[in-house]
Scaffold this motif. Structure first.
Motif, mmCIF file in Angstrom:
data_model
loop_
_atom_site.group_PDB
_atom_site.id
_atom_site.type_symbol
_atom_site.label_atom_id
_atom_site.label_comp_id
_atom_site.label_asym_id
_atom_site.label_seq_id
_atom_site.Cartn_x
_atom_site.Cartn_y
_atom_site.Cartn_z
ATOM 1 N N ALA A 119 7.256 1.552 -3.647
ATOM 2 C CA ALA A 119 8.580 1.260 -3.089
ATOM 3 C C ALA A 119 8.879 2.936 -3.304
ATOM 4 O O ALA A 119 8.326 3.932 -4.059
ATOM 5 C CB ALA A 119 10.245 0.885 -4.403
ATOM 6 N N LEU A 120 10.116 3.121 -2.250
ATOM 7 C CA LEU A 120 11.245 3.790 -2.883
ATOM 8 C C LEU A 120 12.942 3.568 -2.793
ATOM 9 O O LEU A 120 13.187 2.452 -2.159
ATOM 10 C CB LEU A 120 11.040 4.947 -0.456
ATOM 11 N N TRP A 121 13.255 4.367 -3.513
ATOM 12 C CA TRP A 121 14.428 4.398 -3.785
ATOM 13 C C TRP A 121 15.555 4.921 -3.514
ATOM 14 O O TRP A 121 15.275 5.795 -3.838
ATOM 15 C CB TRP A 121 14.326 3.532 -5.644
ATOM 16 N N LEU A 122 17.075 4.465 -2.662
ATOM 17 C CA LEU A 122 17.593 5.212 -1.964
ATOM 18 C C LEU A 122 18.715 4.046 -1.869
ATOM 19 O O LEU A 122 19.106 3.918 -2.044
ATOM 20 C CB LEU A 122 17.233 4.848 -0.304
ATOM 21 N N PRO A 123 19.241 5.084 -3.268
ATOM 22 C CA PRO A 123 21.226 5.007 -4.038
ATOM 23 C C PRO A 123 21.554 4.859 -3.177
ATOM 24 O O PRO A 123 23.283 4.201 -3.474
ATOM 25 C CB PRO A 123 20.814 5.917 -4.822
ATOM 26 N N GLY A 124 21.665 5.455 -2.639
ATOM 27 C CA GLY A 124 22.712 5.846 -1.763
ATOM 28 C C GLY A 124 22.967 5.284 0.199
ATOM 29 O O GLY A 124 24.068 5.290 0.697
ATOM 30 N N ALA A 125 21.819 4.005 0.172
ATOM 31 C CA ALA A 125 22.129 3.083 0.427
ATOM 32 C C ALA A 125 22.819 1.933 0.528
ATOM 33 O O ALA A 125 23.416 1.939 -0.879
ATOM 34 C CB ALA A 125 20.452 2.591 0.813
ATOM 35 N N GLY A 126 23.390 0.550 1.062
ATOM 36 C CA GLY A 126 23.748 -0.194 1.014
ATOM 37 C C GLY A 126 24.652 -1.335 1.633
ATOM 38 O O GLY A 126 23.854 -1.222 3.053
ATOM 39 N N VAL A 127 25.165 -1.784 1.821
ATOM 40 C CA VAL A 127 25.639 -3.305 2.773
ATOM 41 C C VAL A 127 27.281 -2.760 3.258
ATOM 42 O O VAL A 127 28.522 -1.960 2.739
ATOM 43 C CB VAL A 127 26.178 -4.345 1.885
ATOM 44 N N ILE A 128 27.866 -2.774 4.589
ATOM 45 C CA ILE A 128 28.495 -1.988 5.174
ATOM 46 C C ILE A 128 29.420 -3.126 5.167
ATOM 47 O O ILE A 128 28.849 -4.152 5.142
ATOM 48 C CB ILE A 128 28.017 -1.825 6.990
ATOM 49 N N ASP A 129 30.747 -2.961 5.207
ATOM 50 C CA ASP A 129 31.523 -3.865 5.791
ATOM 51 C C ASP A 129 31.888 -3.780 7.012
ATOM 52 O O ASP A 129 33.130 -3.038 7.506
ATOM 53 C CB ASP A 129 33.374 -3.269 5.083
ATOM 54 N N HIS B 172 0.901 -0.781 0.029
ATOM 55 C CA HIS B 172 0.019 -0.090 0.043
ATOM 56 C C HIS B 172 0.580 1.460 0.147
ATOM 57 O O HIS B 172 2.029 1.650 0.452
ATOM 58 C CB HIS B 172 -0.548 -0.208 1.347
ATOM 59 N N GLY B 173 0.790 1.988 -0.823
ATOM 60 C CA GLY B 173 1.797 2.849 -1.540
ATOM 61 C C GLY B 173 1.456 4.338 0.237
ATOM 62 O O GLY B 173 2.327 5.040 0.412
ATOM 63 N N GLY B 174 0.534 4.346 0.452
ATOM 64 C CA GLY B 174 0.648 4.776 1.579
ATOM 65 C C GLY B 174 1.205 4.935 3.290
ATOM 66 O O GLY B 174 1.930 5.377 3.962
ATOM 67 N N SER B 175 1.414 3.535 2.906
ATOM 68 C CA SER B 175 2.766 2.548 4.201
ATOM 69 C C SER B 175 4.002 3.758 4.178
ATOM 70 O O SER B 175 4.672 3.456 4.810
ATOM 71 C CB SER B 175 2.888 1.370 4.233
ATOM 72 N N LEU B 176 3.744 4.433 2.938
ATOM 73 C CA LEU B 176 5.523 4.870 2.745
ATOM 74 C C LEU B 176 5.311 7.027 2.855
ATOM 75 O O LEU B 176 6.292 6.888 2.414
ATOM 76 C CB LEU B 176 6.103 4.762 1.237
ATOM 77 N N ASP B 177 3.942 7.028 3.100
ATOM 78 C CA ASP B 177 4.214 8.668 2.722
ATOM 79 C C ASP B 177 4.972 9.391 4.698
ATOM 80 O O ASP B 177 5.051 9.796 4.431
ATOM 81 C CB ASP B 177 2.774 9.237 3.449
ATOM 82 N N GLU B 178 5.095 8.219 5.491
ATOM 83 C CA GLU B 178 6.192 9.369 6.335
ATOM 84 C C GLU B 178 7.277 8.930 6.132
ATOM 85 O O GLU B 178 7.838 9.920 6.190
ATOM 86 C CB GLU B 178 5.569 8.377 7.918
ATOM 87 N N LEU B 179 8.249 8.047 5.748
ATOM 88 C CA LEU B 179 8.941 7.445 5.457
ATOM 89 C C LEU B 179 10.064 8.997 4.372
ATOM 90 O O LEU B 179 10.344 9.660 3.838
ATOM 91 C CB LEU B 179 9.543 6.031 4.304
ATOM 92 N N SER B 180 8.785 8.837 3.141
ATOM 93 C CA SER B 180 8.385 10.560 2.218
ATOM 94 C C SER B 180 8.840 11.167 2.701
ATOM 95 O O SER B 180 10.084 11.842 2.813
ATOM 96 C CB SER B 180 7.403 10.244 1.042
ATOM 97 N N ARG B 181 8.221 12.234 3.452
ATOM 98 C CA ARG B 181 8.387 12.852 4.653
ATOM 99 C C ARG B 181 8.916 13.832 4.900
ATOM 100 O O ARG B 181 10.026 14.197 4.968
ATOM 101 C CB ARG B 181 6.988 13.151 5.365
#
Length: 247
Positions: free
Chosen positions: A127-137, A86-95
């Motif tokens: 979805a929200l796409w976060l290009p700056g995220a990833g996997v930590i060493d 449900h797209g609304g589940s991403l609203d708070e994260l978008s804000r």
């Protein structure tokens, strides 16, 4: 004296050594970060609710850059898809993303499936796409902390299990490691699953309960690219990603 060579103990020892304390870190295992700190999914997720967690994550990144010598030394930038049925589940994260200046691109189902085709059989619609995220060493971070602690005059010992903490009056006086009693004016308990038992030895029971988590290792018909993004379902609270860069 810092008890425990996971990320919490290493950070505590680094901060104390940086403040001029004479620091000894005692780790029960032959190597540092042997348990929870070295066995987690190592996902760097810079966008989280509540907003205070996002603030911590974004503040931590430049500190890790300084510690490790640059972003590439501790982060594999695979990106992160925060998905929902449900797209609304991403609203708070978008804000929260907008308030903190975090790059987070909204994707509809078609754009989501273009990035993660394996989701085609599921209910994810946005979805929200976060290009700056990833996997930590994780271990690169741990090794960088170890180097800085020793450079600041700290001492790190391995294969030494603390038996108990000893008080003198109302203050901590020493820790007992095997048959050896080591004087300590201040003791930091960062022993993870063993922390509550250590606190109890000095009459300071800690409200900490070790919990096990479940991890499923799957073989898929179409192998994932090693640099495929992590997918995190914000409604279910579960995630998946390629393991250790493997398909």
């Amino acid at each position: 004296m810092v008890i425990g060579g996971g990320i919490a103990g290493l950070v505590a020892a680094d901060a104390a050594a940086g403040a001029g304390w004479q620091v000894t870190l005692v780790e029960r295992e032959p190597q540092l970060m042997s348990h929870a700190s070295g066995r987690n999914a190592a996902i760097y997720r810079p966008l989280e609710a509540p907003a205070v967690v996002t603030a911590l994550a974004t503040a931590a990144a430049p500190l890790l850059d300084e510690l490790c010598g640059g972003r590439a030394a501790w982060l594999r930038p695979t990106g992160l898809l925060l998905t929902a049925a449900h797209g609304g589940s991403l609203d708070e994260l978008s804000r929260i993303a907008a308030a903190h200046g975090i790059a987070a691109q909204a994707l509809d189902r078609a754009a989501l499936l273009a990035r993660a085709p394996l989701l085609a059989g599921g209910p994810c619609a946005a979805a929200l796409w976060l290009p700056g995220a990833g996997v930590i060493d994780n271990h690169a971070v741990g090794q960088a902390l170890e180097r800085r602690i020793t450079a600041r005059g700290g001492v790190i010992t391995r294969s030494n299990a603390v038996v108990r903490i000893e008080p003198r009056g109302a203050r901590v006086d020493a820790v007992v490691v095997g048959d050896e009693r080591l004087a300590a004016d201040v003791v930091v308990i960062a022993g993870g699953a063993w922390a509550a038992a250590l606190g109890a030895t000095v009459g300071a029971p800690l409200v900490l309960t070790p919990m096990r988590r479940h991890l499923a290792m799957l073989t898929v018909d179409a192998p994932l690219a090693p640099a495929a993004p992590t997918v995190w379902d914000v409604e279910l609270g579960c995630y998946w990603r390629p393991e250790a860069g493997e398909p």
